[in-house]
Every structure is written in C-alpha cells, then in structure tokens.
Design an enzyme around this catalytic site. Structure first.
Site, mmCIF file in Angstrom:
data_model
loop_
_atom_site.group_PDB
_atom_site.id
_atom_site.type_symbol
_atom_site.label_atom_id
_atom_site.label_comp_id
_atom_site.label_asym_id
_atom_site.label_seq_id
_atom_site.Cartn_x
_atom_site.Cartn_y
_atom_site.Cartn_z
ATOM 1 N N ASP A 28 7.164 18.873 8.719
ATOM 2 C CA ASP A 28 7.089 18.551 7.289
ATOM 3 C C ASP A 28 5.675 18.112 6.919
ATOM 4 O OD1 ASP A 28 8.140 18.296 4.710
ATOM 5 O OD2 ASP A 28 8.584 16.183 4.988
ATOM 6 N N GLY A 52 11.422 5.999 0.590
ATOM 7 C CA GLY A 52 12.827 5.981 0.213
ATOM 8 C C GLY A 52 13.622 4.898 0.897
ATOM 9 N N TYR A 53 13.136 4.405 2.042
ATOM 10 C CA TYR A 53 13.896 3.422 2.818
ATOM 11 C C TYR A 53 13.186 2.078 2.950
ATOM 12 C CZ TYR A 53 15.782 7.957 4.089
ATOM 13 O OH TYR A 53 16.293 9.226 4.040
ATOM 14 N N GLY A 54 12.028 1.943 2.346
ATOM 15 C CA GLY A 54 11.334 0.669 2.467
ATOM 16 C C GLY A 54 9.917 0.729 1.927
ATOM 17 N N GLN A 55 9.134 -0.275 2.305
ATOM 18 C CA GLN A 55 7.783 -0.423 1.795
ATOM 19 C C GLN A 55 6.778 -0.501 2.947
ATOM 20 O OE1 GLN A 55 10.207 -2.968 1.074
ATOM 21 N NE2 GLN A 55 10.999 -1.643 -0.538
ATOM 22 N N VAL A 62 0.813 -1.219 0.000
ATOM 23 C CA VAL A 62 0.000 0.000 0.000
ATOM 24 C C VAL A 62 0.846 1.268 0.000
ATOM 25 C CG1 VAL A 62 -2.008 -1.071 1.094
ATOM 26 C CG2 VAL A 62 -0.206 -0.079 2.529
ATOM 27 N N GLY A 63 2.170 1.139 0.099
ATOM 28 C CA GLY A 63 3.009 2.327 0.132
ATOM 29 C C GLY A 63 4.451 2.016 -0.196
ATOM 30 N N GLN A 64 5.176 3.049 -0.639
ATOM 31 C CA GLN A 64 6.589 2.912 -0.977
ATOM 32 C C GLN A 64 7.308 4.184 -0.565
ATOM 33 O OE1 GLN A 64 8.415 0.267 -2.531
ATOM 34 N NE2 GLN A 64 10.137 1.577 -1.942
ATOM 35 N N LYS A 66 5.193 -1.496 8.052
ATOM 36 C CA LYS A 66 6.256 -0.735 7.404
ATOM 37 C C LYS A 66 7.576 -1.488 7.592
ATOM 38 C CE LYS A 66 6.333 3.771 7.827
ATOM 39 N NZ LYS A 66 6.554 5.157 8.346
#
Length: 564
Positions: free
Chosen positions: A292, A179-182, A175-177, A198
């Site tokens: 952020d 910079g450091y993993g999925q 369901v997500g991607q 995660k």
C-alpha cells in the site's frame, strides 16, 4: 526462569555491596566457569570479597537419577489432533519467532550487563586504589565513593526491570492522526529521547480485527537495522491502548514535498525514486511486501534523505473490508461512460487532480483508501508478489514529474475506471506542442514498473541496471547531497507536519474523526482482549539512563552503562 536470572544478578550485587576498601586485591577466577561465593568475614572480622569457586558437575549416578525423575514426572502425552494444523498457522509462527527473538535478546542483554558491570567494577576499584596509594585518600572517603557507585548500579538494575509506560513520556505536540489513534511528538523523561509516539485504541483494533497489522508493524520495526526504515524505540501497552515509540523523522512526508513543489525536476525525481527503491528493497529483504505504498509512507529525515514507515498492511493480506469495498467500486464503474482519458492536456489533468484532492478533502485519508498507487492485482484480490510495490513506485515517479497520478480522473469513480482499463489509459504525457513530457529512459522505467506481473521488473538488481539510474551510485546514495534539507530550529521542530490546532489542517481529518467516533460508540468494554503476546520492546541503543561514575569530578561514560 526469569526470577532465577534476576537472583543471580542480585547475588552479584550483594557480593559487591559487601566489599570494603581494606583489601582491594580481588582474586581472579581460575576458569571461565568460576563463580563467586557470597562475601564472608575474615579472621579480623572485616568483610572480604567472595573467593572464586570452580564449577563441579554432578556425578553420573546423580545425573541418571535426575533423568529418571524427569521421565517419571513428565511422561509424554499424545499431541492434540489439530496440533500440526495450529502449529502451521501464521499466528502461531509469529508467536514462535517473537518468543525465540525475545529469549535470545533477553539472555544476550543479561550477559552483556553482567560483563559490563564487572568491567565497571574493576575500573572503579583501580581508580580507588590509585586514590589511596597516590593521593593517600582515607578509607572513609573511599568507602563513601564506593557506596555512591553501588547506588548508581542499583539504579541501573532497577531501570532494567521497569517496563515503559505512557507516563514516562512528555507529549509535546500532535503530528499525525489515523483511523485507530494519534501520533505525537514526545520526549522520554529520563533520557530526553525525542520520538514519535503512536497511540492506538485497543478497542477499535480488536473490533476491526486489525491487531495482526499492528503486530506486523511492530515486528518489522524491531527487526530492521536499515537506515532506510524507521526504527522502533519502545513498544508497550496498557488496558486501553497500544504504544509504539518510533524515531522522529522531522522533515515531513513526500506528499508534503509534492504539494509544495507541484512537480520535481528530473534530477530531483531521480534522486528520490532511487532512495525509495532502496527503502522498499530493505523491507523486501526482511521478507515483507508493503502492498500500500504512497507518498505519505516516505518521510524525509533531518539530513534530507528518505525513510519508509507505516508497515501495517505488510502482514500478508489487505483487510477484507478494504478489498471488498474496492472490488465493488471496480464493478460499479464497469459500465459507466467517461470522457476519453487522453483528450485532456497535462495542465488540465494536473488541475483536475489537485482540485479533486481539495474538494474531496478526505480522498487520501479515507479508511478505504484510493486506488491511485495500488496494483490492480491487489485491488482485485488476486495472488500477487513483492513487485506490486514496484507498481506503486512507478505511479509515484509519474506523479513527481507531471503533477498527477497515471490513472487519476475527475472523480474517484473515474479513477477506478482508468485503473480497470489501465493498458488503454496508461499513456505517455505530451505537452501542448506535442513533445513527450518524459525522456525515453524515464518512460521505459515507468512501463516496466506499471505492467503485468509477468512483464514487470523482478528484482532490485534489475532496477539498478536500468539506464534511468545510470547517474546514481546506490552504494553512496545515502551519504550524497539531497535536493532538499529541512530547515529545523531544533530536534523538536514539527513545522513540516500538520498543525492540529489549525482548523484548516484539521478539516483534512474530518472523515477519519467521524468514522472513529462511530466505531467507538459501537465498541463494548468487554471487546478488549487480553495483552498482546510479544508486543513489549525496548531498544538497546542511544541514551537510556546513565550509570556514570564520577572520576575527578567528570562523568565516566561506559558503552554498556545504557542497558537497563
């Protein structure tokens, strides 16, 4: 320390396993300090429960001898010269705080377990006594049921000692991607808990010095009890990866909602920005600033309400690489000339903004990031406080109502230019017939959020009192009816997230994959450090295994039986 506690629990289990159903009258402890002796044989050779034994303090002479031994064997040593400097470091403070919380949670959990186990034992004994006295059940049957209960208790005890592992989770879909993993939608096999798992690459995190951000996210997730913040269910690690199993929020993020609606009705925008303020305030109350914020950080739960997630940059500073990159961009556009910001119509700016997000497909997913929502003092590396999050919320309210961010341009460079001279470029949008796109109170709120620190609103209480929120009851906001409620087939429906089997959706992450592969090639196996201290976590709510007791064919549910 830990083994001693485990032995005490084992002693309790041993005492219980020796019980028989010839004499069910267990003497009650005579004082809160009473302890049980191991089970012993009675005169007729039958096993009986251990009798209570009162606590007896040691004599004063023995205590003096004990103190003398401590003073002789553990004489104080001089502290290292840099002790106070090291003790004041944020890394040390975090380890101290995590350690304190760990031991408090450990012993509270252990005592709860022992108390609840004794309560369950009494319930079972009463039930079996009733079976024998009322239904005249034989001792053989009673002992069989007792043995079954003990087996269940031993299973619970074993589960308490097991740490979560990757193999404990069934991966359902991605369901997500990042910079450091999925991020995967997953189910915990033994409890059927649905979660967002995660999985972060340890090598990359250590290579890029991002472990502090992950630890901060873990600490915030474990600390929160607020419905406005995503909760952590499990945290664990292995030599290759770090794992954060969080509650799954199935309605997608606020960015997806904006993409589908283009703009929001004023009442709907007021509802969502009100909930966003509540979520951000919940984070601030924990002592953290997000720094952020963007629409992707706000998720919509199954009931249609907002939850805040992704706390990686709340560690205190944004990464030096990111800040330096943005500062360079600000300097690069210093002398560039762009068309006047106010010459474009609302419709033109809206088209430019959406076209740029399509053509620069990795605009929002880049490792460096875009400046659309970040306060100028953060980008410039200056000192800032928690009100930088209010700046970001002002930008999101602006975008919700007109379909573009207040400083967006036809390129990233132009966006930086607009942000650099924000006092000149922040203008109240007007329609083609020169009518103001915002009401007076809406514009008043935006200009109090997107403002110099000295002129910015200073507290959540000030925000609540502004006329823009006159129709909002913040006390009942989370139980009110939202504008949008996700249509879900079941608890594993991930339809509001990107489809990672679809080439078009995957194209959004091309830059992320490219950079990730480049960094992975640079990382040596030796770059992986030892285990992160204070990372493992297991929540104490929800279904975590059962030690239910069968009463007349039905399972007895005990509120403490989920601890393991």
């Amino acid at each position: 320390m830990f083994s001693r506690s485990d032995r005490e629990v084992d002693d309790l289990a041993g005492n219980m396993s020796h019980l028989g159903f010839y004499d069910l009258n267990i003497p009650k402890p005579t004082s809160p300090q009473a302890q049980y002796r191991p089970a012993r044989k009675s005169e007729n050779g039958r096993l009986t429960p251990g009798l209570p034994r009162s606590y007896k303090p040691c004599d004063s002479d023995d205590q003096d001898t004990f103190k003398n031994r401590i003073s002789l064997n553990h004489s104080p040593k001089k502290l290292p010269k840099d002790f106070h400097e090291r003790a004041s470091q944020s890394k040390t403070q975090r380890v101290v705080n995590v350690c304190q919380l760990y031991f408090l949670d450990y012993y509270c959990d252990m005592f709860d377990y022992v108390i609840s186990r004794r309560q369950r034992t009494k319930q079972v004994l009463r039930y079996l006594e009733q079976q024998r006295s009322v239904k005249n059940v034989s001792n053989k049957v009673l002992n069989e049921e007792w043995a079954l209960y003990l087996q269940r208790e031993h299973e619970v005890l074993r589960k308490r000692r097991l740490k979560p592992k990757h193999k404990d989770f069934q991966i359902l879909t991605q369901v997500g991607q990042g910079g450091y993993g999925q991020v995967y939608l997953a189910k915990k096999k033994d409890s059927d808990e649905i979660c967002a798992l995660k999985i972060l690459n340890k090598k990359l995190l250590f290579k890029l010095n991002e472990t502090n951000h992950v630890l901060t996210e873990r600490d915030i997730l474990t600390t929160t009890r607020s419905d406005w913040l995503v909760k952590l269910l499990y945290a664990f690690q292995d030599p290759e990866s770090l794992y954060l199993a969080m509650e799954f929020v199935p309605g997608g993020d606020f960015r997806t909602l904006l993409i589908n609606t283009r703009i929001l009705k004023s009442g709907h925008a007021r509802f969502y920005i009100s909930e966003m303020f509540c979520a951000v305030n919940a984070l601030h109350e924990l002592g953290y600033t997000h720094r952020d914020l963007k629409p992707e950080n706000f998720l919509i739960d199954a009931t249609g309400h907002i939850k805040l997630t992704d706390f990686g940059l709340a560690a205190g500073t944004v990464s030096n690489e990111r800040i330096e990159s943005m500062k360079i961009r600000l300097e690069e556009v210093k002398n560039l000339e762009f068309p006047a910001f106010t010459e474009r119509s609302i419709e033109d700016r809206r088209k430019i903004y959406h076209n740029m997000r399509k053509t620069e497909i990795n605009y929002a997913n880049s490792m460096v990031g875009s400046p659309d929502y970040m306060a100028l003092e953060v980008l410039e590396g200056k000192k800032y406080d928690f009100t930088v999050d209010y700046w970001s919320l002002g930008c999101m309210l602006f975008e919700s109502l007109v379909g573009y961010t207040p400083f967006s341009g036809s390129s990233t460079n132009e966006t930086y230019e607009n942000l650099r001279y924000w006092k000149k470029t922040l203008r109240r949008p007007r329609t083609e017939d020169r009518r103001a796109a915002f009401s007076d109170r809406t514009w008043d709120l935006i200009t109090r959020l997107i403002a110099d620190p000295i002129n910015r609103v200073r507290s959540f209480e000030q925000v609540r009192k502004m006329s823009y929120f006159a129709e909002i009851n913040f006390e009942t906001l989370r139980t009110s009816s939202p504008p949008f409620i996700p249509q879900l087939d079941d608890e594993t429906d991930a339809g509001y997230f990107d489809d990672f089997t679809n080439e078009e959706d995957m194209a959004k992450y091309a830059d992320v994959f490219k950079r990730q592969n480049k960094l992975s090639a640079m990382v040596d196996d030796s770059a992986v450090d030892s285990k992160l201290v204070g990372f493992t976590f297991r929540h104490r709510d929800g279904k975590q295994g059962s030690s239910g007791i069968l009463y007349n064919g039905s399972e007895h549910s005990d509120p403490f039986s989920t601890f393991y």
